[in-house]
Design a protein around this motif. Structure first.
Motif, PDB file in Angstrom:
ATOM      1  N   VAL A 195      51.683  44.337  26.358  1.00 48.35           N
ATOM      2  CA  VAL A 195      50.234  44.151  26.292  1.00 48.35           C
ATOM      3  C   VAL A 195      49.636  44.509  27.645  1.00 48.35           C
ATOM      4  O   VAL A 195      50.335  44.586  28.655  1.00 48.35           O
ATOM      5  CB  VAL A 195      49.852  42.692  25.932  1.00 48.35           C
ATOM      6  N   TRP A 196      48.324  44.710  27.632  1.00 45.86           N
ATOM      7  CA  TRP A 196      47.595  45.014  28.866  1.00 45.86           C
ATOM      8  C   TRP A 196      46.460  44.011  29.046  1.00 45.86           C
ATOM      9  O   TRP A 196      45.691  43.757  28.112  1.00 45.86           O
ATOM     10  CB  TRP A 196      47.042  46.435  28.819  1.00 45.86           C
ATOM     11  N   PHE A 197      46.370  43.416  30.231  1.00 48.44           N
ATOM     12  CA  PHE A 197      45.288  42.506  30.599  1.00 48.44           C
ATOM     13  C   PHE A 197      44.229  43.328  31.326  1.00 48.44           C
ATOM     14  O   PHE A 197      44.485  43.875  32.398  1.00 48.44           O
ATOM     15  CB  PHE A 197      45.799  41.396  31.520  1.00 48.44           C
ATOM     16  N   THR A 198      43.027  43.402  30.747  1.00 48.63           N
ATOM     17  CA  THR A 198      42.017  44.298  31.310  1.00 48.63           C
ATOM     18  C   THR A 198      41.475  43.810  32.653  1.00 48.63           C
ATOM     19  O   THR A 198      41.078  44.617  33.489  1.00 48.63           O
ATOM     20  CB  THR A 198      40.838  44.472  30.337  1.00 48.63           C
ATOM     21  N   GLN A 199      41.434  42.505  32.876  1.00 48.33           N
ATOM     22  CA  GLN A 199      40.996  41.973  34.176  1.00 48.33           C
ATOM     23  C   GLN A 199      41.663  40.624  34.388  1.00 48.33           C
ATOM     24  O   GLN A 199      41.264  39.628  33.814  1.00 48.33           O
ATOM     25  CB  GLN A 199      39.471  41.828  34.253  1.00 48.33           C
ATOM     26  N   ILE A 200      42.650  40.591  35.250  1.00 45.42           N
ATOM     27  CA  ILE A 200      43.465  39.392  35.408  1.00 45.42           C
ATOM     28  C   ILE A 200      43.036  38.539  36.601  1.00 45.42           C
ATOM     29  O   ILE A 200      43.546  37.441  36.811  1.00 45.42           O
ATOM     30  CB  ILE A 200      44.960  39.783  35.517  1.00 45.42           C
ATOM     31  N   VAL A 201      42.096  39.024  37.408  1.00 42.15           N
ATOM     32  CA  VAL A 201      41.567  38.274  38.547  1.00 42.15           C
ATOM     33  C   VAL A 201      40.048  38.192  38.435  1.00 42.15           C
ATOM     34  O   VAL A 201      39.431  38.965  37.699  1.00 42.15           O
ATOM     35  CB  VAL A 201      41.975  38.917  39.891  1.00 42.15           C
ATOM     36  N   PRO A 202      39.416  37.259  39.167  1.00 39.73           N
ATOM     37  CA  PRO A 202      37.967  37.084  39.046  1.00 39.73           C
ATOM     38  C   PRO A 202      37.169  38.323  39.443  1.00 39.73           C
ATOM     39  O   PRO A 202      37.616  39.157  40.227  1.00 39.73           O
ATOM     40  CB  PRO A 202      37.678  35.917  40.005  1.00 39.73           C
ATOM     41  N   THR A 203      35.970  38.400  38.885  1.00 38.22           N
ATOM     42  CA  THR A 203      35.046  39.477  39.225  1.00 38.22           C
ATOM     43  C   THR A 203      34.651  39.377  40.696  1.00 38.22           C
ATOM     44  O   THR A 203      34.402  38.289  41.216  1.00 38.22           O
ATOM     45  CB  THR A 203      33.790  39.380  38.341  1.00 38.22           C
ATOM     46  N   GLU A 204      34.623  40.498  41.362  1.00 43.18           N
ATOM     47  CA  GLU A 204      34.191  40.569  42.760  1.00 43.18           C
ATOM     48  C   GLU A 204      33.319  41.802  42.912  1.00 43.18           C
ATOM     49  O   GLU A 204      33.734  42.913  42.543  1.00 43.18           O
ATOM     50  CB  GLU A 204      35.396  40.652  43.697  1.00 43.18           C
ATOM     51  N   GLY A 206      31.827  45.060  43.957  1.00 40.85           N
ATOM     52  CA  GLY A 206      32.405  46.173  44.688  1.00 40.85           C
ATOM     53  C   GLY A 206      33.819  46.519  44.271  1.00 40.85           C
ATOM     54  O   GLY A 206      34.344  47.558  44.663  1.00 40.85           O
ATOM     55  N   ALA A 207      34.454  45.638  43.470  1.00 35.57           N
ATOM     56  CA  ALA A 207      35.821  45.897  43.021  1.00 35.57           C
ATOM     57  C   ALA A 207      35.808  46.640  41.688  1.00 35.57           C
ATOM     58  O   ALA A 207      35.020  46.325  40.805  1.00 35.57           O
ATOM     59  CB  ALA A 207      36.586  44.588  42.878  1.00 35.57           C
ATOM     60  N   GLY A 232      43.554  48.295  41.214  1.00 35.80           N
ATOM     61  CA  GLY A 232      42.313  49.044  41.364  1.00 35.80           C
ATOM     62  C   GLY A 232      41.913  49.203  42.817  1.00 35.80           C
ATOM     63  O   GLY A 232      42.754  49.270  43.718  1.00 35.80           O
ATOM     64  N   THR A 233      40.603  49.231  43.056  1.00 37.85           N
ATOM     65  CA  THR A 233      40.094  49.481  44.401  1.00 37.85           C
ATOM     66  C   THR A 233      38.928  48.557  44.725  1.00 37.85           C
ATOM     67  O   THR A 233      38.267  48.020  43.837  1.00 37.85           O
ATOM     68  CB  THR A 233      39.622  50.940  44.549  1.00 37.85           C
ATOM     69  N   TYR A 234      38.691  48.418  46.021  1.00 35.81           N
ATOM     70  CA  TYR A 234      37.494  47.724  46.494  1.00 35.81           C
ATOM     71  C   TYR A 234      36.782  48.663  47.442  1.00 35.81           C
ATOM     72  O   TYR A 234      37.304  49.007  48.514  1.00 35.81           O
ATOM     73  CB  TYR A 234      37.842  46.419  47.195  1.00 35.81           C
ATOM     74  N   GLY A 235      35.587  49.105  47.060  1.00 31.61           N
ATOM     75  CA  GLY A 235      34.879  50.084  47.862  1.00 31.61           C
ATOM     76  C   GLY A 235      35.686  51.364  47.976  1.00 31.61           C
ATOM     77  O   GLY A 235      36.469  51.713  47.103  1.00 31.61           O
ATOM     78  N   SER A 236      35.509  52.060  49.066  1.00 35.66           N
ATOM     79  CA  SER A 236      36.243  53.310  49.290  1.00 35.66           C
ATOM     80  C   SER A 236      37.381  53.118  50.279  1.00 35.66           C
ATOM     81  O   SER A 236      38.079  54.077  50.618  1.00 35.66           O
ATOM     82  CB  SER A 236      35.285  54.383  49.818  1.00 35.66           C
ATOM     83  N   THR A 237      37.601  51.858  50.707  1.00 42.39           N
ATOM     84  CA  THR A 237      38.556  51.597  51.788  1.00 42.39           C
ATOM     85  C   THR A 237      39.823  50.900  51.330  1.00 42.39           C
ATOM     86  O   THR A 237      40.914  51.222  51.775  1.00 42.39           O
ATOM     87  CB  THR A 237      37.888  50.744  52.892  1.00 42.39           C
TER      88      THR A 237
END
Length: 292
Positions: A195-204, A206-207, A232-237
């Protein structure tokens, strides 16, 4: 145990607007085209109704034009090609779609899925527009139709679906804040025990998150999730990865429409290949299935 959260700058973006006036070009009839509204279409096997797939005429006004269509399963031969009369019924009585000058600027191809009690996996076919008369074909002249099998064993076990995720922040600066967000648990395209969890951590802010994969036990009571997966990524850094406070994996326990991970679930942040701390996370994670 204190978990360090890295100090980060706010991700901001600017939008530049022009105040200059722009003349709107006239749309000529010779430029009119027909196209599917979407390149992909998903239909549930148990939809129990006709599903209409729209094809739009893009023109400045209604026109007397037509376009043909054909169903093609070449790309799915030998694997998961949908069969008419077995997986679906085509309800159109003609393979030509017609538009009129005083009529609607959208036409439909109607597909009715055929439900069964066997798990055969998702099946697909392409619909291709062809032979336009009085117009052109747009870029989206093909749509891929997927008929989703509703008899997947993980669906029958109640694992797949939409969940409300919640957990308490592990970071001192958050003063014990509780986070809630939405997470979907979706099936894997190729493996019935994944299975795939689409978002396993809280919303932030810029993420941009990616889904993470878990392997379901044979008795459907637990899901093993490996650490280190790309989050995934946070911003471009910053790049993000899944972290269970140093553990190589975590077990998610499935029971009564809930999935619980009884350990830290963190988004580790790195820049230039060097880990700088955590962007977000929870002490423990509880997923509660949303009633449908």
């Amino acid at each position: 145990m204190k978990i360090s959260k890295f100090i980060y700058a706010a991700v901001v973006g600017g939008v530049l607007a022009s105040c200059q006036s722009v003349d709107t070009p006239m749309f000529s009839d010779k430029d009119a085209f027909v196209a599917f509204d979407s390149k992909t279409t998903s239909i549930a096997e148990n939809a129990a109704r006709e599903v209409k797939i729209p094809i739009s005429l893009v023109a400045s006004k209604g026109l007397d034009v037509s376009v043909g269509f054909e169903i093609d399963t070449t790309a799915y031969a030998g694997k998961n090609a949908a069969k008419e009369g077995v997986n679906y019924c085509l309800k159109n009585t003609s393979n030509t779609l017609s538009f009129t000058a005083d009529g609607e600027m959208v036409a439909y191809i109607s597909i009715e899925p055929i439900d069964n009690d066997d798990y055969n996996g998702d099946v697909c076919f392409d619909i291709k527009l062809s032979a336009p008369e009085g117009c052109n074909l747009g870029a989206n002249y093909t749509t891929t139709v997927t008929i989703s099998d509703d008899d997947h064993p993980l669906a029958a076990a109640g694992i797949l679906g939409t969940y409300t995720a919640s957990g308490v922040s592990p970071f001192e600066d958050d003063n014990g804040a509780t986070f809630t967000w939405t997470c979907e648990v979706v099936k894997d395209a190729d493996y019935i025990d994944r299975v795939w969890f689409t978002q396993i951590v809280p919303t932030e802010s810029g993420a941009v998150y990616k889904s993470v994969m878990g392997t379901v036990s044979a008795d459907f009571k637990s899901i093993t999730i490996n650490a280190g997966q790309d989050l995934g990524t946070y911003g471009s850094t910053y790049t993000l990865s899944l972290d269970f406070n140093g553990a190589s994996s975590a077990t998610a326990y499935v029971s009564n429409n809930t999935i619980a991970i009884n350990t830290f679930v963190l988004a580790s942040a790195a820049s230039g290949g060097e880990t700088v701390g955590y962007l977000t996370g929870v002490r423990t994670l509880t997923l509660t299935k949303v009633e449908e």
